[in-house]
Motif scaffolding. Structure first.
Motif, mmCIF file in Angstrom:
data_model
loop_
_atom_site.group_PDB
_atom_site.id
_atom_site.type_symbol
_atom_site.label_atom_id
_atom_site.label_comp_id
_atom_site.label_asym_id
_atom_site.label_seq_id
_atom_site.Cartn_x
_atom_site.Cartn_y
_atom_site.Cartn_z
ATOM 1 N N GLN A 50 0.812 -1.216 0.000
ATOM 2 C CA GLN A 50 0.000 0.000 0.000
ATOM 3 C C GLN A 50 0.841 1.260 0.000
ATOM 4 O O GLN A 50 2.065 1.209 0.075
ATOM 5 C CB GLN A 50 -0.947 -0.034 1.199
ATOM 6 C CG GLN A 50 -1.935 -1.177 1.049
ATOM 7 C CD GLN A 50 -2.936 -1.229 2.180
ATOM 8 O OE1 GLN A 50 -2.616 -0.881 3.297
ATOM 9 N NE2 GLN A 50 -4.149 -1.669 1.880
ATOM 10 N N ASP A 51 0.138 2.391 -0.076
ATOM 11 C CA ASP A 51 0.774 3.720 -0.006
ATOM 12 C C ASP A 51 1.826 3.909 -1.089
ATOM 13 O O ASP A 51 2.919 4.417 -0.834
ATOM 14 C CB ASP A 51 1.410 3.959 1.379
ATOM 15 C CG ASP A 51 0.386 3.821 2.491
ATOM 16 O OD1 ASP A 51 -0.788 4.175 2.238
ATOM 17 O OD2 ASP A 51 0.733 3.342 3.579
ATOM 18 N N LEU A 52 1.513 3.482 -2.283
ATOM 19 C CA LEU A 52 2.423 3.699 -3.405
ATOM 20 C C LEU A 52 2.044 4.992 -4.106
ATOM 21 O O LEU A 52 0.920 5.474 -4.000
ATOM 22 C CB LEU A 52 2.359 2.511 -4.373
ATOM 23 C CG LEU A 52 2.757 1.170 -3.748
ATOM 24 C CD1 LEU A 52 2.547 0.035 -4.738
ATOM 25 C CD2 LEU A 52 4.211 1.186 -3.299
ATOM 26 N N ARG A 53 2.996 5.535 -4.857
ATOM 27 C CA ARG A 53 2.730 6.831 -5.477
ATOM 28 C C ARG A 53 2.094 6.658 -6.840
ATOM 29 O O ARG A 53 2.580 5.886 -7.661
ATOM 30 C CB ARG A 53 4.047 7.599 -5.605
ATOM 31 C CG ARG A 53 4.579 8.037 -4.248
ATOM 32 C CD ARG A 53 6.002 8.515 -4.332
ATOM 33 N NE ARG A 53 6.152 9.584 -5.326
ATOM 34 C CZ ARG A 53 7.338 10.038 -5.740
ATOM 35 N NH1 ARG A 53 8.443 9.500 -5.270
ATOM 36 N NH2 ARG A 53 7.407 11.006 -6.621
ATOM 37 N N PRO A 54 1.003 7.399 -7.097
ATOM 38 C CA PRO A 54 0.374 7.304 -8.400
ATOM 39 C C PRO A 54 1.289 7.827 -9.502
ATOM 40 O O PRO A 54 2.130 8.702 -9.260
ATOM 41 C CB PRO A 54 -0.877 8.185 -8.263
ATOM 42 C CG PRO A 54 -0.686 8.988 -7.036
ATOM 43 C CD PRO A 54 0.308 8.307 -6.171
ATOM 44 N N GLY A 55 1.148 7.267 -10.695
ATOM 45 C CA GLY A 55 1.945 7.727 -11.830
ATOM 46 C C GLY A 55 3.358 7.181 -11.864
ATOM 47 O O GLY A 55 4.138 7.480 -12.758
ATOM 48 N N VAL A 56 3.699 6.370 -10.856
ATOM 49 C CA VAL A 56 5.058 5.813 -10.806
ATOM 50 C C VAL A 56 5.004 4.356 -11.260
ATOM 51 O O VAL A 56 4.065 3.630 -10.959
ATOM 52 C CB VAL A 56 5.632 5.896 -9.368
ATOM 53 C CG1 VAL A 56 6.973 5.185 -9.266
ATOM 54 C CG2 VAL A 56 5.781 7.360 -8.960
ATOM 55 N N SER A 57 6.028 3.945 -11.994
ATOM 56 C CA SER A 57 6.105 2.556 -12.442
ATOM 57 C C SER A 57 6.813 1.714 -11.375
ATOM 58 O O SER A 57 7.910 2.060 -10.936
ATOM 59 C CB SER A 57 6.878 2.499 -13.758
ATOM 60 O OG SER A 57 7.315 1.197 -14.006
ATOM 61 N N TYR A 58 6.159 0.635 -10.962
ATOM 62 C CA TYR A 58 6.736 -0.282 -9.979
ATOM 63 C C TYR A 58 6.838 -1.674 -10.590
ATOM 64 O O TYR A 58 5.955 -2.080 -11.342
ATOM 65 C CB TYR A 58 5.835 -0.373 -8.735
ATOM 66 C CG TYR A 58 5.798 0.879 -7.910
ATOM 67 C CD1 TYR A 58 6.779 1.151 -6.959
ATOM 68 C CD2 TYR A 58 4.756 1.803 -8.059
ATOM 69 C CE1 TYR A 58 6.736 2.307 -6.188
ATOM 70 C CE2 TYR A 58 4.712 2.952 -7.289
ATOM 71 C CZ TYR A 58 5.702 3.206 -6.351
ATOM 72 O OH TYR A 58 5.652 4.347 -5.588
ATOM 73 N N CYS A 59 7.897 -2.377 -10.236
ATOM 74 C CA CYS A 59 8.014 -3.775 -10.643
ATOM 75 C C CYS A 59 8.108 -4.642 -9.391
ATOM 76 O O CYS A 59 8.693 -4.239 -8.383
ATOM 77 C CB CYS A 59 9.259 -4.019 -11.492
ATOM 78 S SG CYS A 59 9.202 -3.198 -13.090
ATOM 79 N N ILE A 60 7.525 -5.825 -9.494
ATOM 80 C CA ILE A 60 7.550 -6.778 -8.390
ATOM 81 C C ILE A 60 8.342 -8.008 -8.837
ATOM 82 O O ILE A 60 8.141 -8.511 -9.942
ATOM 83 C CB ILE A 60 6.114 -7.224 -8.026
ATOM 84 C CG1 ILE A 60 5.222 -6.022 -7.703
ATOM 85 C CG2 ILE A 60 6.141 -8.237 -6.885
ATOM 86 C CD1 ILE A 60 5.556 -5.303 -6.443
ATOM 87 N N VAL A 61 9.249 -8.480 -7.967
ATOM 88 C CA VAL A 61 9.888 -9.778 -8.169
ATOM 89 C C VAL A 61 9.781 -10.553 -6.862
ATOM 90 O O VAL A 61 9.597 -9.960 -5.796
ATOM 91 C CB VAL A 61 11.372 -9.672 -8.589
ATOM 92 C CG1 VAL A 61 11.518 -9.135 -9.999
ATOM 93 C CG2 VAL A 61 12.176 -8.830 -7.610
#
Length: 214
Positions: free
Chosen positions: A181-192
């Motif tokens: 949670q609490d991630l920034r909108p408009g930012v690209s995140y990757c999960i591994v």
């Protein structure tokens, strides 16, 4: 006779080793010095540690390749096994080359989990699926590796704004669905993610990246 002895020595297989991922197990070897010759054929046997007789692996009897699938033959995962290989060229047989002892439960590498990412406005849900073994239940579904090990999942997030290589551990545990949670909108995140076996202190490689823009 001397020529034959030289040939025997030069075609003898080298570095006979078990390679295993999620209990998919192959015996692999490298050709001897003269083993690059196209006509060299290989013969594979296996046995459980403590047995006196070797078993032929019929599908790997007189083969040109340098690997033999022994998944089915090593299905008792707590037993230690040996494999051995010999080579033949022009009617001359090398002596046997022996592998080290191999115990599947202790030595198989465990693969990473399958990762699915679903995002909502400021959070990401990560679904994790354990890798599967080649062994099947009665109904035909492959048995997950969580049946054999106390597996933990390690989930890492990569904020692409900051640094491609900077992975932050955001979760370690057994849940199959986790929320970040609490991630920034408009930012690209990757999960591994990785699987981790505390008892053996062993981690898998990273899963492939699943990326999303919030």
């Amino acid at each position: 006779v001397l020529e034959n002895q030289e040939l025997q020595g030069s075609i003898k297989p080298q570095k006979v080793e078990f390679h295993s991922l999620n209990f998919n197990t192959t015996l692999q070897w490298q050709p001897g010095g003269a083993g690059e010759a196209r006509e060299v054929l290989y013969f594979v046997q296996y046995k459980v540690y403590g047995q006196s007789t070797w078993q032929n692996k019929d599908e790997c009897w007189g083969i040109p390749s340098h690997a033999c699938d022994l998944t089915h033959e090593t299905s008792d995962i707590q037993e230690p096994y040996y494999g051995r290989v010999r080579a033949a060229l022009a009617g001359v047989y090398s002596s046997w080359s022996l592998s080290c002892r191999f115990t599947p439960w202790r030595e198989t590498m465990i693969g990473p989990p399958m990762v699915t990412v679903v995002h909502s406005n400021k959070s990401v849900a990560v679904k994790l699926q354990a890798p599967r073994s080649p062994y099947k239940r009665k109904r035909g579904r492959k048995i997950p590796m969580t049946n054999y090990y106390d597996l933990l999942y390690q989930v890492f997030i990569i904020n692409n704004l900051l640094d491609e290589q900077h992975r932050v551990l955001v979760y370690e545990g057994k849940d199959k669905v986790i929320k970040i949670q609490d991630l920034r909108p408009g930012v690209s995140y990757c999960i591994v993610a990785k699987t981790y076996v505390p008892m053996l202190d062993r981690s898998s490689s990273y899963s492939s990246r699943q990326c999303t823009v919030l």
